[in-house]
Design an enzyme around this catalytic site. Structure first.
Site, PDB file in Angstrom:
ATOM      1  N   THR A 131       0.826  -1.214   0.000  1.00 18.51           N
ATOM      2  CA  THR A 131       0.000   0.000   0.000  1.00 18.51           C
ATOM      3  C   THR A 131       0.860   1.264   0.000  1.00 18.51           C
ATOM      4  OG1 THR A 131      -1.441   1.283   1.469  1.00 18.51           O
ATOM      5  CG2 THR A 131      -0.075  -0.352   2.532  1.00 18.51           C
ATOM      6  N   ASP A 132       0.286   2.361  -0.461  1.00 22.50           N
ATOM      7  CA  ASP A 132       1.006   3.647  -0.411  1.00 22.50           C
ATOM      8  C   ASP A 132       1.134   4.165   1.030  1.00 22.50           C
ATOM      9  OD1 ASP A 132      -1.668   4.362   0.013  1.00 22.50           O
ATOM     10  OD2 ASP A 132      -1.690   5.958  -1.489  1.00 22.50           O
ATOM     11  N   GLU A 133       0.356   3.562   1.952  1.00 20.97           N
ATOM     12  CA  GLU A 133       0.342   4.086   3.326  1.00 20.97           C
ATOM     13  C   GLU A 133       1.689   3.889   4.032  1.00 20.97           C
ATOM     14  OE1 GLU A 133      -3.293   3.330   5.477  1.00 20.97           O
ATOM     15  OE2 GLU A 133      -4.417   3.101   3.609  1.00 20.97           O
ATOM     16  N   TYR A 156      -1.501  -0.650  10.963  1.00 25.58           N
ATOM     17  CA  TYR A 156      -1.677  -1.294   9.650  1.00 25.58           C
ATOM     18  C   TYR A 156      -0.495  -0.983   8.744  1.00 25.58           C
ATOM     19  CZ  TYR A 156      -3.155  -1.692   4.751  1.00 25.58           C
ATOM     20  OH  TYR A 156      -3.194  -1.975   3.405  1.00 25.58           O
ATOM     21  N   LYS A 160       2.521  -3.426   7.199  1.00 22.93           N
ATOM     22  CA  LYS A 160       2.756  -3.599   5.761  1.00 22.93           C
ATOM     23  C   LYS A 160       4.198  -3.180   5.418  1.00 22.93           C
ATOM     24  CE  LYS A 160       0.278  -4.699   2.893  1.00 22.93           C
ATOM     25  NZ  LYS A 160      -0.116  -6.042   2.345  1.00 22.93           N
TER      26      LYS A 160
HETATM   27  P1  NAD Z   1      -9.480  -7.389   2.279  1.00 19.33           P
HETATM   28  O1  NAD Z   1      -9.453  -7.116   3.747  1.00 19.33           O
HETATM   29  O2  NAD Z   1     -10.722  -7.110   1.506  1.00 19.33           O
HETATM   30  O3  NAD Z   1      -9.105  -8.914   2.004  1.00 19.33           O
HETATM   31  C1  NAD Z   1      -8.077  -9.568   2.690  1.00 19.33           C
HETATM   32  C2  NAD Z   1      -8.219 -11.071   2.447  1.00 19.33           C
HETATM   33  O4  NAD Z   1      -7.159 -11.731   3.149  1.00 19.33           O
HETATM   34  C3  NAD Z   1      -9.533 -11.660   2.994  1.00 19.33           C
HETATM   35  O5  NAD Z   1     -10.092 -12.517   2.026  1.00 19.33           O
HETATM   36  C4  NAD Z   1      -9.103 -12.424   4.234  1.00 19.33           C
HETATM   37  O6  NAD Z   1      -9.924 -13.547   4.520  1.00 19.33           O
HETATM   38  C5  NAD Z   1      -7.688 -12.840   3.851  1.00 19.33           C
HETATM   39  N1  NAD Z   1      -6.854 -13.092   5.045  1.00 19.33           N
HETATM   40  C6  NAD Z   1      -6.724 -12.279   6.136  1.00 19.33           C
HETATM   41  N2  NAD Z   1      -5.921 -12.870   7.047  1.00 19.33           N
HETATM   42  C7  NAD Z   1      -5.512 -14.049   6.512  1.00 19.33           C
HETATM   43  C8  NAD Z   1      -4.657 -15.077   6.957  1.00 19.33           C
HETATM   44  N3  NAD Z   1      -4.063 -15.019   8.159  1.00 19.33           N
HETATM   45  N4  NAD Z   1      -4.446 -16.137   6.156  1.00 19.33           N
HETATM   46  C9  NAD Z   1      -5.045 -16.213   4.942  1.00 19.33           C
HETATM   47  N5  NAD Z   1      -5.885 -15.266   4.474  1.00 19.33           N
HETATM   48  C10 NAD Z   1      -6.110 -14.190   5.239  1.00 19.33           C
HETATM   49  O7  NAD Z   1      -8.241  -6.576   1.693  1.00 19.33           O
HETATM   50  P2  NAD Z   1      -8.081  -5.821   0.301  1.00 19.33           P
HETATM   51  O8  NAD Z   1      -8.590  -4.446   0.436  1.00 19.33           O
HETATM   52  O9  NAD Z   1      -8.580  -6.686  -0.806  1.00 19.33           O
HETATM   53  O10 NAD Z   1      -6.488  -5.724   0.227  1.00 19.33           O
HETATM   54  C11 NAD Z   1      -5.729  -6.791  -0.328  1.00 19.33           C
HETATM   55  C12 NAD Z   1      -4.251  -6.427  -0.281  1.00 19.33           C
HETATM   56  O11 NAD Z   1      -4.018  -5.219  -0.984  1.00 19.33           O
HETATM   57  C13 NAD Z   1      -3.730  -6.205   1.143  1.00 19.33           C
HETATM   58  O12 NAD Z   1      -2.431  -6.751   1.222  1.00 19.33           O
HETATM   59  C14 NAD Z   1      -3.693  -4.687   1.285  1.00 19.33           C
HETATM   60  O13 NAD Z   1      -2.686  -4.288   2.190  1.00 19.33           O
HETATM   61  C15 NAD Z   1      -3.371  -4.268  -0.141  1.00 19.33           C
HETATM   62  N6  NAD Z   1      -3.866  -2.940  -0.547  1.00 19.33           N
HETATM   63  C16 NAD Z   1      -5.179  -2.604  -0.363  1.00 19.33           C
HETATM   64  C17 NAD Z   1      -5.642  -1.358  -0.778  1.00 19.33           C
HETATM   65  C18 NAD Z   1      -7.102  -0.958  -0.623  1.00 19.33           C
HETATM   66  O14 NAD Z   1      -7.453   0.193  -0.935  1.00 19.33           O
HETATM   67  N7  NAD Z   1      -7.997  -1.836  -0.214  1.00 19.33           N
HETATM   68  C19 NAD Z   1      -4.762  -0.451  -1.386  1.00 19.33           C
HETATM   69  C20 NAD Z   1      -3.422  -0.842  -1.545  1.00 19.33           C
HETATM   70  C21 NAD Z   1      -2.994  -2.088  -1.144  1.00 19.33           C
HETATM   71  P1  TYD Z   2     -10.613   4.043   4.502  1.00 19.47           P
HETATM   72  O1  TYD Z   2     -11.596   3.669   3.446  1.00 19.47           O
HETATM   73  O2  TYD Z   2     -10.682   3.398   5.829  1.00 19.47           O
HETATM   74  O3  TYD Z   2      -9.161   3.852   3.849  1.00 19.47           O
HETATM   75  P2  TYD Z   2      -7.702   4.330   4.410  1.00 19.47           P
HETATM   76  O4  TYD Z   2      -7.813   4.678   5.824  1.00 19.47           O
HETATM   77  O5  TYD Z   2      -6.890   3.102   4.187  1.00 19.47           O
HETATM   78  O6  TYD Z   2      -7.299   5.472   3.532  1.00 19.47           O
HETATM   79  O7  TYD Z   2     -10.703   5.611   4.728  1.00 19.47           O
HETATM   80  C1  TYD Z   2     -10.560   6.533   3.657  1.00 19.47           C
HETATM   81  C2  TYD Z   2     -10.610   7.929   4.246  1.00 19.47           C
HETATM   82  O8  TYD Z   2     -11.930   8.165   4.764  1.00 19.47           O
HETATM   83  C3  TYD Z   2      -9.676   8.130   5.421  1.00 19.47           C
HETATM   84  O9  TYD Z   2      -9.172   9.469   5.386  1.00 19.47           O
HETATM   85  C4  TYD Z   2     -10.557   7.940   6.640  1.00 19.47           C
HETATM   86  C5  TYD Z   2     -11.902   8.448   6.160  1.00 19.47           C
HETATM   87  N1  TYD Z   2     -13.096   7.781   6.765  1.00 19.47           N
HETATM   88  C6  TYD Z   2     -14.124   8.553   7.295  1.00 19.47           C
HETATM   89  O10 TYD Z   2     -14.066   9.803   7.296  1.00 19.47           O
HETATM   90  N2  TYD Z   2     -15.213   7.913   7.823  1.00 19.47           N
HETATM   91  C7  TYD Z   2     -15.313   6.559   7.847  1.00 19.47           C
HETATM   92  O11 TYD Z   2     -16.328   6.034   8.372  1.00 19.47           O
HETATM   93  C8  TYD Z   2     -14.252   5.777   7.284  1.00 19.47           C
HETATM   94  C9  TYD Z   2     -14.320   4.284   7.289  1.00 19.47           C
HETATM   95  C10 TYD Z   2     -13.167   6.440   6.743  1.00 19.47           C
END
Ligand code: NAD
Ligand code: TYD
Length: 350
Positions: A131-133, A156, A160
């Site tokens: 992630t970019d975070e 988190y 990562k």
């Molecule tokens: P998500 O939370 O929707 O899905 C995570 C999946 O991992 C789930 O299916 C869960 O069951 C599985 N999982 C969790 N713990 C596990 C374990 N111990 N063993 C096996 N499986 C397990 O997450 P997402 O949003 O789809 O993100 C997927 C990846 O992409 C993550 O690595 C996250 O850090 C990265 N990412 C997400 C975003 C975003 O905006 N959502 C952006 C950049 C990177």
């Molecule tokens: P989120 O979707 O949790 O992603 P991330 O924290 O990984 O960026 O949140 C996106 C942005 O929205 C973040 O600045 C937090 C804000 N946010 C709210 O203001 N209210 C909410 O209920 C949630 C879940 C997030």
């Protein structure tokens, strides 16, 4: 036939990646390994579950022995590692789970991959999705480059960042054929309604308040999830070993402006008069350590591998709203049970 392991394939981004690979590469065997936590849902993959090149394995990446056995049995040629605990708010209320899954789980996968190939890695690849975070929080100016020093500020992002460092350490120390990417905020179908966009859509549908942390001035860069899946395909096949690629939508939005746009789309789709949904906006206590701004420079990926985002934000958001409105049963299923407990702890008790 190549055997590709995708971890976290029952989650939001993972399910799009699994579907993409199953459809695009009939010559690959795709193994989806997932623990099925609250965030994992096999309903996300109903349309491809019977395909002959798709297999599901229920397993926990923290379980070192089970993971090693699975690798010995299946001899995966490639790994695309997405499994993670992914929600910042949950990492604030319960950091430990993030350390186990995101750090220990990643090391278990690296060790198992090393173990089966005995450091002979020709034609093999381990792709770590991040992630970019990890880069921390920007002020009003500037963007994250691949060379930006890491400065994670939530449990988190710290977990990562730690896993990213370990993946790179295995490249330098053991010659592991790794590639990494760091992506900005994804949105689209199948995202669990704990994240901002699906949470707001769900609340508007039910006439519930839309919780905005602080003043809504935090900025995120948003990318449609299928554009992330396309980037993952390119980087998995063509990315240079040992390299990191930033992925982003070039699409920065202040949370409050994003929610205004979403409210207007929802009013239109639900046949409500303009301004109805905006009345649900409620400013609530800010997230602890809330990163102010993320912005990604993805020019390396664009120049080297020819990727660019395909959708503008308004179109992507409309598609997303349509999907949630047409998939009420999916939403009802994932918001029953434990979700109520999470929602009460996060929003009602505070
Ligand atoms: P998500 O939370 O929707 O899905 C995570 C999946 O991992 C789930 O299916 C869960 O069951 C599985 N999982 C969790 N713990 C596990 C374990 N111990 N063993 C096996 N499986 C397990 O997450 P997402 O949003 O789809 O993100 C997927 C990846 O992409 C993550 O690595 C996250 O850090 C990265 N990412 C997400 C975003 C975003 O905006 N959502 C952006 C950049 C990177
Ligand atoms: P989120 O979707 O949790 O992603 P991330 O924290 O990984 O960026 O949140 C996106 C942005 O929205 C973040 O600045 C937090 C804000 N946010 C709210 O203001 N209210 C909410 O209920 C949630 C879940 C997030």
């Amino acid at each position: 036939m190549k055997k590709i392991l995708i971890t976290g394939g029952a989650g939001f981004i993972g399910s799009h990646v699994v579907r993409f690979f199953v459809n695009q590469y009939p010559e690959y065997e795709i193994f989806n390994l997932d623990k099925l936590t609250y965030a994992g849902n096999l309903e996300n993959l109903k349309d491809i579950q019977k395909r002959s090149n798709y297999h599901f394995i229920k397993a926990d990446i923290v379980d070192e022995k089970a993971i090693l056995e699975l690798f010995k049995k299946n001899k995966f040629d490639g790994v695309i590692h997405l499994a993670a605990e992914s929600h910042v708010d949950r990492s604030i209320s319960n950091p430990t789970e993030f350390i186990y899954t995101n750090i220990v789980g990643t090391v278990n996968l690296l060790n198992a991959f090393r173990n089966i190939w005995k450091d002979d890695f020709s034609q093999k690849r381990f792709y770590h999705i991040s992630t970019d975070e990890v880069y921390g929080s920007l002020g009003e100016e500037g963007v994250f480059l691949e060379t930006t020093p890491y400065d994670p500020r939530s449990p988190y992002s710290a977990s990562k960042a730690s896993s990213d460092h370990l993946v790179r350490a295995y490249y330098h120390t053991f010659g592991m054929p790794v590639v990494l990417s760091n992506c900005s905020n994804n949105y689209g179908p199948f995202q669990f309604p704990e994240k901002l966009i699906p949470l707001a859509i769900n609340n508007i549908k039910h006439g519930r308040s839309i919780p905005i942390y602080g003043k809504g001035e935090n900025i995120r860069d948003w990318l449609f999830v299928l554009d992330h899946a396309r980037a993952i395909d390119l980087i998995f096949h063509k990315g240079k070993l040992g390299e990191t690629y930033n992925i982003g939508g070039n699409n920065e939005w202040k949370n409050i402006d994003l929610i205004h746009l979403l409210c207007d789309i929802m009013d239109r789709k639900l046949g409500q008069s303009e301004g109805t949904s905006r009345q649900l906006i409620t400013f609530v206590k800010d997230r602890a350590g809330h990163d102010l701004r993320y912005a990604i420079d993805s020019s390396k990926l664009q120049k080297e591998l020819g990727w660019k985002p395909s959708l503008n934000f308004e179109t992507g958001l409309e598609k997303t709203v349509d999907w949630y409105l047409n998939n009420q049963i999916w939403l009802d299923n994932v918001t029953s049970g434990d979700y109520q407990k999470f929602y009460n702890n996060q929003y009602v008790k505070r």
